[in-house]
Design an enzyme around this catalytic site. Structure first.
Site, PDB file in Angstrom:
ATOM      1  N   CYS A  85       0.838  -1.209   0.000  1.00 16.83           N
ATOM      2  CA  CYS A  85       0.000   0.000   0.000  1.00 16.83           C
ATOM      3  C   CYS A  85       0.871   1.257   0.000  1.00 16.83           C
ATOM      4  O   CYS A  85       1.526   1.544  -0.987  1.00 16.83           O
ATOM      5  CB  CYS A  85      -0.975  -0.050   1.171  1.00 16.83           C
ATOM      6  SG  CYS A  85      -2.334   1.091   0.964  1.00 16.83           S
ATOM      7  N   HIS A 143      -3.691  -5.166  -0.247  1.00 17.76           N
ATOM      8  CA  HIS A 143      -3.358  -5.705   1.075  1.00 17.76           C
ATOM      9  C   HIS A 143      -3.381  -7.222   1.096  1.00 17.76           C
ATOM     10  O   HIS A 143      -4.410  -7.826   1.377  1.00 17.76           O
ATOM     11  CB  HIS A 143      -4.337  -5.151   2.127  1.00 17.76           C
ATOM     12  CG  HIS A 143      -4.095  -3.715   2.433  1.00 17.76           C
ATOM     13  ND1 HIS A 143      -3.248  -3.295   3.435  1.00 17.76           N
ATOM     14  CD2 HIS A 143      -4.556  -2.595   1.839  1.00 17.76           C
ATOM     15  CE1 HIS A 143      -3.215  -1.974   3.453  1.00 17.76           C
ATOM     16  NE2 HIS A 143      -3.999  -1.523   2.494  1.00 17.76           N
ATOM     17  N   GLU A 189      -2.344  -9.090   3.252  1.00 19.68           N
ATOM     18  CA  GLU A 189      -2.592  -9.595   4.603  1.00 19.68           C
ATOM     19  C   GLU A 189      -4.086  -9.651   4.929  1.00 19.68           C
ATOM     20  O   GLU A 189      -4.457 -10.149   5.989  1.00 19.68           O
ATOM     21  CB  GLU A 189      -1.859  -8.733   5.632  1.00 19.68           C
ATOM     22  CG  GLU A 189      -2.566  -7.438   6.048  1.00 19.68           C
ATOM     23  CD  GLU A 189      -2.498  -6.328   5.000  1.00 19.68           C
ATOM     24  OE1 GLU A 189      -1.915  -6.557   3.926  1.00 19.68           O
ATOM     25  OE2 GLU A 189      -3.046  -5.242   5.248  1.00 19.68           O
TER      26      GLU A 189
END
Lengths: 1169, 428
Positions: B298, B382, B384
């Protein structure tokens, strides 16, 4: 799978894209040419423009997805196929309903767009997919391996598409593969490979496959006998769930909490399927589903997830379902999503599949229940699943395809939903005698509705009303349950009303007792849902408390009620006023719904489709209202009596209107239909068909007119009120519709124009009814007004039966008079479907029923054109149609049922007298046989009706019955008795079939031969097998003996009978037979099964005419046993007669060449519609 | 080195710190309500562009200013609201039913990371929802969303047409706004309001750790995380896969200690990347001076790109949601990703030695870059998740694979290196 893909250029596709303008480009679903052999210059400017700097603007964004796809993906190798056989699903049945019409239609559209020729096989003549505007060639033939082989041999396609025809098509595909046919004919299986289908269908293989990737599956043990099942259950521990492999919608499945229950369940299930699976029950867990799409390049997306309102234990088809899931956290949502993708990749699905999970409500524990490698489509998101799946089957990859809603973004994304969708099943269990109303792990519902709102309350209340317009929203039933706790814990189809009963109880003590916590304990429904119901209940009580002067009701409360999904009529009732007054107050205070769009990505990008719904939880409309289009009211939920036939009518009407240059607005809320495909009309309102909502939409849209005559009975019921409120109802005047619906008025008009009808009487008291019945003689037929599919309609053979019928009829529609009619036995019934313009008949079709009058026309076997009606009678029938059209000033479609009573069946008549023709019913609307007659005669009746309705291009009248045809077609009903545990498979004036199929032939025997084999699970009994035949005292003895004689003498079967009486009858006619002690074994189904097996019973013929008085009736036991043990059943003497006569002509022991009925529709009927 | 020794498992309170110290906080906050009434408290979302959306309050009885942005995610409101990248923003949920599963407790996992949150406390300045569920139901929940908002002094509005708001934000781009509660909500004159732009502030400085933090000290490889507002799950993805992690302040010059870690990670973060000049400068040095693996997410993608010589621009309304398609340029695979960013790298012309790694399949914006020869790459989305899809979590494994093989190479274990994955794998 991948090795089958050739990287050959598809020239058609490339050229289409390259030479298209921006506008025509946007109509294509592919984002980019399949092959990038083209210089960039030839792509129109605007598509290739690509932003990358801060000067980015909206307009430049539109082409980005195309550019990305073109630049990065490059050449996508497509499958080298030119002709593809698409396998349809056949007649609609419980567990395999209308969704396959729309998914199949989308698939054919997708193939067609890619320049692939399609050959469709589907005997379901009422579907929209069986139309020449979609498929290049259509076969109305059984979806069985035998017939598919014939078609494949004849057509030699290079591909076959199995995933759009439900379980029927999948099973056929697996069998064709096993037989080596696909290899021999070098036919590629498009989409999901056979191996995957087999794995996902065979529970053992499936669990093994999931274990390989560490995904927990519901543990199961495969068993093949009752004893094995019992020992498996002992190991797993009760309660257990029993499932059968290769079944439709959980057929033969159920719960057992002890050995006795399991014994009985396993016995029944093993009669239907060779293998059973015993599993641990996870009752009370959450049930969650994911729709996953995968392409052959391994790109995966989940289009949507859904959560069941009803916890695990109730089949997902029987559950109230919401989309998206509402009570799952990010952790849970993505845990299951990740697993779904892992599964679909491991199994190797190419296209779409659905993964069902059980999720522990107190932890992250979960188990996979089922993976269906077929398309169970979802209208919830607007994502055209079937269309995309078909493109994927051709080799396209997800990122190379376009989202057809936005037309600017890629199909490789996951829809974001900014509304909540509620699906509620529709059951018709009240129509069946002795049926078990409990819902559970096997499917009983016949249809479903889907409602969209921006709060759960709004969406749920809409959905409740959609299921049945007589329900006004969340409430209790007028007759409260005495055993409310039982229904809450052991749910029936009416559990929601049981919750309503306690939550909305005027008694505060009851409400306090049934708190959310207590209800959760009883029902295991997640508290979130119960809290939402409580919100509705709170508003309900506030409304009740405000009862009195309407002008004094707080405006905020009215607003709140509308936001909570209350209908005007429901509020009016609570406030002590009427619907129109409330509507008036509401509008004066600007409390009106707003129109929102379904766009697959929560408004992130502009959408180009008009897939709309209304909501009170909004402050502005998404669309402008400049079209002033024509509204077409759809048919609503599929139910017994109103099904895909009316969807065909609705879609034909819309297409007709568009051809005439009219703008169209479709209103319907049935997610299983083609009419709710957003590309079929200019505007689609996925909305209620209530007076309130239709008025809302008509007012918003300033609709030019409303069509009420193509959607079955539902739109007809509100026609007069729309008319009274200044809505322009197109076609026959609603006043006339009303006159025809009201039997009293209708009969008076018939008397006036000299059209005969059975003696009738309007009933005002039971005494009068008895008097009338005595005067005309029993049996009599009791018919209330405003009915569909014979609800509350019945033949009474005795005064006692009449008394019972009257109470039933009065319950159905107290506002409308009930009429009693002389019932004519042994007469023929005729259906006339016609279209008129300004009172003049333009076209008409005369179909003859095979069954005698007395069987509901929806359950009847229809022959068209009839060769058994003489010219003189044909002319008289036409005259009747002309007179009725004129008297009611009909414009548009209409349908009549007429009884033909031959002179020799009237004892007092003389030989010369022509048969009596009596009108028994007339509807000022399209009937369920419109698609049948249109497709058989090669003229689209609805298209003509549409022209008549708008008064444009109205054709000159033509008498289609004067033409000669060198073929006959037969429509036969499809029943779902196997699903309806305990229901009596008996034909009467109450409609019971869930679908229909129709086939063509050179004569009625050939047509029937193909039709009867098209019925799901009907197998022609092989030579030398046993046939069980029985009847009752009303059974026609000629028919009985003819059938038995033919079976025995000409077809070589051994004959068995259920009773000594039957044996006497047959022996008198020199037909040897053996009595099977069927009735004695009613308690011991296993023994009964053994008896049938030992005697090789492959067909049961039961010809009783009188309904079974109880469940110990021998006829009932025979009929039910046939259904329970999967033995073909014939329960009408005229049909059984036609069956044996057809067998004599067509049953050949060794099929060597392609039989003569294997011809495409185009070969039978010249004009293509 | 001292920073690697100062083991501290608890992260300092970011949100509360900046609210208390911010001079702007006063300006953002209207007079709080003193009397409580049973009836609903009015609330209104006022856009600088002139529109007002009236609803009711269900959070803190305080007004707040910020940049109004929308997310199309269907789940994960606790994750989004605690994501430091949302600092300074008023978050509109397009999913109409919010609060259904309540809010879980501040439980921590075995690494000392929040199990259910992405940082301590709520990071958004306010939330805007269509239908708030006052009654929640979930086994992890300990309080309602409204109560949680009140505890963190975050205003919340319900009963507004979020689809209409989204239309505005889509058409006019990201918009400054006020979430007005109580008396403020009843004032209709927008022209008198001053709308402070949170992107003018150095939001990264606010959310970045002030002191180094250590997680999983026993890990086999050491990763230095440049904290621009790092999410807890990023740290978890690293430590879960065996790495030892040191979280450094965003402006800390990690070049000085490059001998003490095996790989560098640049985190996500709020606001404009142009405020992080120090980080970009440090990265530029790193690209020149050492060749250990670098991975960014990001904001990390933007900063790495800037260090490589690329420009950034503000997207009209940003990409926020869980359904964004990111196309891997080399493998042509398309992944569904979780996103939350308002800026993007201009990848029209790539600097020498750099390539595009991912591209957004919808709007063509950059989703990731990689170095042609070195194990350096970053993504705009993202991987994650939390909230969102986990399809690209394999990138962490790829990164750590590079780190491990790089470490092995340094140690001279050439033979073992052969078995390590050399390039980014197509599927995990």
């Amino acid at each position: 799978m991948y090795s089958r893909i050739h990287s050959k250029i598809n020239p058609r596709l490339t050229t289409t894209v390259l030479h298209s303008s921006i506008q025509s480009f946007s109509r294509l679903s592919t984002l980019r040419p399949a092959v990038r052999a083209t210089p960039k210059k030839s792509v129109p400017i605007g598509i290739v423009r690509f932003f990358s700097s801060s000067s980015i603007s909206r307009s430049s964004r539109d082409g980005a997805a195309v550019q990305v796809s073109e630049e990065i993906l490059g050449e996508v190798p497509l499958l080298d196929v030119q002709n593809v056989l698409v396998v349809g699903s056949g007649g609609l049945s419980i567990g395999q309903a209308g969704e396959f019409d729309y998914s199949g239609s989308q698939a054919i559209k997708a193939l067609r767009e890619s320049g692939v020729k399609t050959i469709l096989v589907n005997p379901n003549i009422a579907t929209i997919q069986t139309s020449h505007s979609l498929a290049d060639s259509v076969y109305f033939l059984p979806v069985t391996p035998e017939y598919l082989i014939h078609i494949l041999e004849r057509e030699r396609p290079d591909g076959i598409l199995l995933t759009f025809g439900g379980q029927t098509a999948l099973n056929c595909g697996i069998q064709l593969d096993r037989m080596g046919v696909l290899d021999r004919l070098n036919i590629k299986v498009l989409g999901t490979p056979i191996k995957t289908l087999v794995t996902s269908e065979d529970r053992d293989l499936f669990v093994k496959a999931l274990n390989e990737i560490g995904i927990p599956a519901a543990q199961s043990t495969a068993v093949e006998s009752v004893d094995e099942a019992l020992s498996a259950a002992d190991e797993i521990g009760y309660p257990v769930i029993v499932r059968s492999a290769f079944s439709l919608g959980g057929l033969g499945s159920g719960f057992a909490s002890n050995g006795d229950e399991l014994r009985s369940l396993a016995t029944k299930s093993l009669a239907l399927t060779p293998q059973l699976l015993v599993e641990k029950s996870m009752k009370g867990w959450k049930e969650v589903e994911y729709e996953v799409v995968r392409d052959a390049s391994n790109n995966c997306i989940t289009v949507c997830n859904m959560e069941n309102f009803d916890p695990l234990g109730i089949h997902t088809g029987e559950s109230i379902v919401v989309a998206p899931s509402q009570t799952l956290s990010d952790e849970e949502y993505h845990m299951l999503r990740t697993a779904a993708i892992k599964i679909i990749r491991h199994l190797g699905v190419v296209g779409e599949c659905n993964v069902q999970y059980a999720l522990n409500p107190h932890s992250l524990e979960y188990k996979v229940i089922e993976v269906n490698a077929r398309l169970s489509p979802s209208k919830a998101t607007g994502y055209p699943l079937a269309f995309i799946a078909a493109k994927i089957a051709l080799g396209h990859t997800l990122p190379s395809l376009q989202n057809s809603v936005t037309k600017t973004t890629t199909a490789c994304f996951e829809p974001s939903i900014d509304y909540v969708v509620t699906k509620i099943p529709r059951w018709d269990l009240a129509k069946f005698q002795y049926v078990d109303r409990h819902i559970g792990s096997s499917m009983k519902s016949v249809g479903e509705v889907m409602a969209i709102g921006r709060t759960f309350e709004e969406s749920l209340q809409k959905a409740i009303r959609q299921v049945d317009p007589s329900w006004q929203g969340f409430h209790g039933l007028s007759e409260p349950f005495n055993d409310v706790d039982d229904i809450l814990t052991d749910p029936t189809d009416r559990r929601l009303f049981a919750i309503g009963q306690v939550m909305l109880s005027p008694d505060k003590a009851v409400r306090e007792k049934y708190s959310v916590d207590h209800l959760h304990c009883l029902t295991k429904i997640d508290k979130w849902f119960l809290h939402k119901l409580k919100n509705i209940a709170d508003v309900y009580h506030q409304l009740s408390d405000s009862r009195g002067v309407l002008s004094k009701v707080p405006i905020d409360l009215l607003k709140k009620a509308k936001k909570t999904g209350f209908s005007d009529i429901q509020m009016a009732k609570l406030l002590g006023t009427n619907e129109l007054a409330l509507r008036q107050v509401r509008k004066e205070n600007n409390i009106t719904p707003f129109v929102k769009r379904i766009d697959t990505l929560a408004a992130e990008f502009p959408a180009h489709t008009n897939y709309l719904y209304t909501s009170y939880n909004a402050s502005e409309d998404d669309v402008a209202f400049d079209d002033k289009g024509i509204m077409v009211l759809g048919s609503g939920v599929y139910r017994i009596g109103s099904s895909v036939e009316f969807d065909w009518c609705g879609v034909s009407c819309i297409r007709g209107l568009r051809n005439l240059g009219e703008k169209t607005v479709m209103v319907n809320y049935n997610p299983e239909t083609v009419s709710t495909d957003f590309d079929e009309c200019d505007r689609l309102y996925f909305e209620e068909l209530s007076f309130e909502r239709v008025m809302d939409i008509a007012e918003k849209e300033s609709a030019k007119g409303v069509v009420v005559s193509v959607g079955g009975q539902l739109p007809q019921n509100i026609a007069l009120r729309l008319h009274d409120n200044n809505i322009n109802v197109l076609g026959t005047s609603p006043k006339m519709i009303d006159a025809a619906e009201d039997r009293f008025q209708f009969s008076k008009i018939l008397d006036k124009i000299g059209v005969d009808q059975p003696t009738w009487k309007e009933l005002s008291s039971v005494e009068e009814a008895f008097k009338f019945a005595d005067s005309v003689g029993y049996p009599v037929l009791v018919r209330p007004s405003y009915v569909l599919s014979g609800a509350a309609m019945n033949v009474a053979y005795t005064p006692q039966a009449l008394k019972e019928n009257l109470t039933m009829a009065a319950d159905v529609s107290p506002l409308h008079p009930v009429v009693i009619t002389k019932f004519i036995q042994g007469a023929k019934e005729i259906d006339i479907d016609a279209v008129a313009h300004n009172g003049k008949v333009l076209v008409h079709a005369v179909s003859e029923h095979v069954e005698d009058a007395g069987v509901h026309s929806g359950d009847a076997t229809l022959i068209l054109p009839s060769l058994d009606i003489d010219t003189q009678t044909m002319d008289r029938l036409k005259t009747i149609a002309d007179k009725v059209a004129k008297a009611f000033e009909i414009t548009g479609p209409f349908n009549m049922q007429i009884i033909k009573q031959d002179y020799n069946s009237t004892p007092n008549s003389n030989e010369q007298e022509p048969p009596a023709l009596k009108v028994i019913e007339c509807n000022m609307r399209a009937s369920r046989s419109f698609p049948f007659v249109s497709k058989v005669l090669g003229i689209n009746f609805i298209d003509i009706a549409t022209k008549a309705l708008v008064g444009k291009q109205v054709p000159s009248p033509v008498d289609l019955m004067k033409k000669t045809y060198d073929y006959q077609a037969i429509k036969v009903p499809q029943f779902s008795w196997t699903r309806l545990q305990g229901a009596d498979p008996f034909l009467g004036v109450e409609m019971a079939s869930t679908g229909e199929v129709a086939c063509f032939g050179k004569d009625k025997y050939e047509a029937f031969w193909a039709s009867i084999q098209s019925v799901q699970n009907f197998h022609i009994p092989p030579r030398n097998s046993g046939v069980l035949i029985g009847g009752d005292y009303v059974t026609n003895i000629d028919d009985y003996l003819h059938i038995a004689y033919t079976f025995y003498n000409e077809l070589g079967h051994s004959m068995f009978v259920p009773t000594k009486e039957d044996k006497l009858i047959l022996e008198k006619a020199n037909i040897p037979c053996i009595v099977l002690p069927v009735a004695e074994q009613t308690e011991n189904k296993r023994e009964l099964n053994r008896i049938f097996k030992d005697n090789d019973i492959k067909c049961i013929v039961h010809l009783a005419k009188v309904r079974a008085p109880d469940q110990f009736d021998k006829g009932y036991i025979c009929r039910r046993a046939a259904v329970d043990f999967g033995i073909p059943l014939l329960n009408d003497s005229k049909v059984a007669r036609l069956f044996v006569d057809s067998c004599v002509r067509h049953r050949i022991d060794d099929v060597v060449e392609i039989p003569s009925e294997v011809k495409s529709w185009g070969e039978f009927v010249e004009t293509k519609i | 080195m001292s920073i690697l020794k100062s083991i501290q498992l608890i992260r300092p309170t970011m949100k509360t710190t900046w609210v208390a110290h911010s001079g702007l906080t006063r300006a953002f906050t209207s007079t709080p309500f003193t009397k409580k009434s049973a009836s609903a408290i009015p609330a209104a979302l006022k856009l600088k562009s002139g529109q007002i959306f009236q609803g009711t309050s269900f959070g803190a009885e305080t007004s707040a200013f910020g940049e109004a942005v929308f997310t199309t995610s269907l789940v994960g409101y606790p994750e989004s609201m605690t994501d430091p990248s949302y600092t300074g923003q008023l978050l509109v949920f397009t999913q109409p039913l919010i609060g259904n599963y309540g809010v879980p407790g501040e439980t921590k996992d075995e690494f000392g990371l929040y199990k259910y949150f992405e940082s301590e406390g709520i990071q958004v300045r306010g939330i805007i929802v269509n239908d708030y569920a006052a009654q929640y139901s979930h086994w992890t929940a300990i309080e309602s969303l409204g109560k949680w908002c009140k505890r963190y002094n975050v205003p919340a509005i319900s009963g507004v047409d979020t689809r209409a708001i989204t239309h505005r934000l889509r058409d006019q781009g990201s918009t400054l706004a006020q979430l007005a509660i109580g008396d403020d909500a009843l004032k209709n004159d927008i022209s008198k309001l001053h709308f402070p732009n949170p992107n003018d502030e150095n939001l990264v400085a606010r959310v970045s750790t002030k002191v180094p933090l250590h997680y999983n000290p026993k890990g086999d490889v050491k990763i230095a995380v440049v904290d621009c507002g790092v999410k807890q799950n990023i740290l978890r993805c690293l430590v879960n896969k065996g790495a030892s992690v040191t979280v450094l302040p965003f402006d800390f010059d990690f070049n000085h200690i490059s001998d003490q870690f095996d790989g560098l990670f640049i985190s996500n973060g709020p606001g404009s990347p142009t405020t992080c000049t120090e980080t970009v400068k440090n990265l530029r040095t790193a690209l020149d001076s050492f060749d250990k693996p670098i991975f960014g997410i990001c904001m990390g993608n933007l900063l790495l790109g800037m260090a490589a010589g690329m420009d950034v621009y503000k997207l009209p309304f940003g990409n926020r949601g869980h359904n964004q398609p990111a196309l891997h340029v080399d493998t042509k695979k398309c992944y569904i990703t979780s996103q939350n960013h308002g800026y993007a790298l201009d990848d029209k012309v790539m600097p020498k030695g750099w390539r595009r790694m991912f591209v957004n399949a919808n709007d063509g914006s950059n989703e990731g870059i990689r170095h042609e020869t070195k194990p350096i790459f970053s993504v705009q989305f993202h991987p994650e998740a939390k909230g969102g899809p986990r399809d690209t979590e394999y990138l962490f494994e790829d990164f750590l694979g590079h780190v491990r093989s790089d470490k092995l190479k340094r140690s001279g274990f050439q033979a073992i290196l052969e078995d390590q994955p050399a390039t980014v794998s197509a599927f995990s």
